[in-house]
Design an enzyme around this catalytic site. Structure first.
Site, PDB file in Angstrom:
ATOM      1  N   PHE A 191       0.827  -1.214   0.000  1.00  0.00           N
ATOM      2  CA  PHE A 191       0.000   0.000   0.000  1.00  0.00           C
ATOM      3  C   PHE A 191       0.869   1.276   0.000  1.00  0.00           C
ATOM      4  CE2 PHE A 191      -1.930   2.825   3.409  1.00  0.00           C
ATOM      5  CZ  PHE A 191      -2.574   3.653   2.503  1.00  0.00           C
ATOM      6  N   ASP A 230       9.664  -7.426  -3.462  1.00  0.00           N
ATOM      7  CA  ASP A 230       8.403  -7.690  -2.772  1.00  0.00           C
ATOM      8  C   ASP A 230       8.021  -9.151  -2.987  1.00  0.00           C
ATOM      9  OD1 ASP A 230       5.523  -7.695  -2.064  1.00  0.00           O
ATOM     10  OD2 ASP A 230       5.788  -5.521  -1.971  1.00  0.00           O
ATOM     11  N   LEU A 258      10.461  -1.031   3.496  1.00  0.00           N
ATOM     12  CA  LEU A 258       9.064  -1.025   3.955  1.00  0.00           C
ATOM     13  C   LEU A 258       8.498  -2.433   4.097  1.00  0.00           C
ATOM     14  CD1 LEU A 258       7.495   1.817   1.724  1.00  0.00           C
ATOM     15  CD2 LEU A 258       8.646   2.027   3.892  1.00  0.00           C
ATOM     16  N   ALA A 304      11.242   1.586   7.879  1.00  0.00           N
ATOM     17  CA  ALA A 304       9.893   1.918   8.340  1.00  0.00           C
ATOM     18  C   ALA A 304       9.579   1.119   9.598  1.00  0.00           C
ATOM     19  CB  ALA A 304       8.875   1.597   7.247  1.00  0.00           C
ATOM     20  N   TYR A 338       4.324  -7.847  17.398  1.00  0.00           N
ATOM     21  CA  TYR A 338       4.554  -6.962  16.265  1.00  0.00           C
ATOM     22  C   TYR A 338       5.369  -5.744  16.720  1.00  0.00           C
ATOM     23  CZ  TYR A 338       3.560  -3.801  12.392  1.00  0.00           C
ATOM     24  OH  TYR A 338       3.686  -2.930  11.349  1.00  0.00           O
ATOM     25  N   LYS A 366       9.287  -4.903  15.595  1.00  0.00           N
ATOM     26  CA  LYS A 366       9.651  -3.651  14.928  1.00  0.00           C
ATOM     27  C   LYS A 366      10.626  -2.838  15.796  1.00  0.00           C
ATOM     28  CE  LYS A 366       8.449  -2.508  11.447  1.00  0.00           C
ATOM     29  NZ  LYS A 366       8.972  -2.883  10.100  1.00  0.00           N
TER      30      LYS A 366
END
Ligand code: UDP
Length: 321
Positions: free
Chosen positions: A15, A35, A80, A121, A153, A157
């Site tokens: 996205f 990707d 990302l 990110a 999560y 990160k």
């Protein structure tokens, strides 16, 4: 020898990634997208498909054998690629943790060999259960216990952020970390739990909009093009290296008010229905009641401020669906 600006965008079919790729190609850069199409789609890159400046490698970063050589000749890397969405995280915690750790490790190691500027990110989830009015980059972080999958999560990160900062210190890698707050706009799918595309799809179809909990929890929604603007500004700012930045909007709305706004704006007849968190996610699920970024650090350095109103965001997102 770098002949023209060339950026590697991991997660470039996702996205946010696909909007970034469009922007970079529009600026005249060459772009290599890496990707694995786990949550991204080639359809997201439709507007730049076949463009001579675009190369798409359909693979996981960690399985990409040419990663080191591609990154070595790049002007910069936008990392990302990550597991996305609260629902996916709760359904597949092993995949989430391993993806977030492994892919970032591979990107940083490859970039570290040639000191290639890299933007990693991260997410506002790292602020965890903090109940502050707004979250600042220097805040202490309060993550829930490991028996609740949701926090895996945030924790994975956060490890990415620590690893990025370790590469800054030990290998002098020019890395910038961005904590993305709720980002919305065309191509976001509701499949992995995101609220706005779900509300818009339901309102358009005349189905009930399902609000989790009592809907008093608030979020700040940033239009994806504004987010991309922040990312490209940070890229052009060498003094951002070695630092962490919140990126998002600081305009706050309660989720039940968001639902009402979507219904009103799309002139829908859909009712709102309320679903307890345990039924929406998992027993013991903990939601954040507020999540508002302090955006001054990024604004002071780059001049960035999110400028798209929620009304426009809803209008443009609905039109794109
Ligand atoms: N939410 C909701 N209905 C949905 C999906 C989400 O009410 O169908 C709520 C969710 O509980 C959270 C907010 O909307 O409080 C934002 O959810 P999202 O998954 O978009 O992002 P989060 O901020 O949780 O990462």
């Amino acid at each position: 020898m770098k002949t023209s600006w060339h950026y590697v965008v991991t997660g470039g079919a996702g996205f946010i990634g696909s909007h970034l790729v469009e922007r970079l190609i529009g600026e005249g850069c060459r772009v290599t997208v890496i990707d694995d199409f786990s949550t991204g789609t080639i359809e997201n890159l439709r507007s730049v498909a076949g463009h001579p400046a675009l190369r798409v490698l359909p693979t996981k970063v960690s399985d990409c054998r040419e990663l080191a050589s591609i990154v070595a000749e790049a002007t910069g890397v936008y990392h990302l690629a990550a597991a996305v969405g609260v629902e996916l995280v709760i359904r597949s915690p092993i995949q989430t943790i391993l993806t977030n750790l492994r892919e970032t490790e591979c990107v940083l190691e490859a970039a570290g060999q040639g000191a290639v500027p890299t933007l990693v990110a991260s997410t506002s989830e790292v602020y965890g259960k903090s109940n502050k009015d707004q979250f600042s980059e220097e805040d202490d972080l309060l993550i829930g216990p490991p028996r609740l999958a949701r926090w895996s999560y945030a924790c994975s990160k956060l490890m990415d952020e620590f690893l990025a900062m370790a590469y800054v210190r030990e290998r002098q890698l020019p890395v910038t970390v961005v904590r993305l707050f709720n980002t919305v706009g065309p191509r976001q799918t509701g499949r992995y739990g995101m609220v706005l595309p779900r509300f818009i799809a339901a309102a358009k179809a005349g189905r009930p909009l399902t609000v989790y909990g009592d809907g008093r929890q608030t979020r700040c929604f940033c239009y994806v093009q504004d987010t991309v603007d922040a990312l490209t500004r940070l890229r052009r700012t060498p003094s951002a290296h070695g630092q962490v930045f919140n990126v998002g909007s600081d305009s706050e709305i309660a989720i039940r008010d968001l639902a009402a706004l979507v219904v009103r704006q799309l002139a829908s007849n859909s009712p709102l229905e309320f679903l307890p968190y345990e039924q929406a996610y998992a027993p013991g699920f903990e939601d954040m009641l507020r999540r508002r970024p302090d955006i001054e650090k990024c604004a002071a350095l780059t001049g960035f401020r999110a400028s798209t109103s929620l009304e426009r965001i809803i209008e443009w997102t609905a039109a794109s669906m």
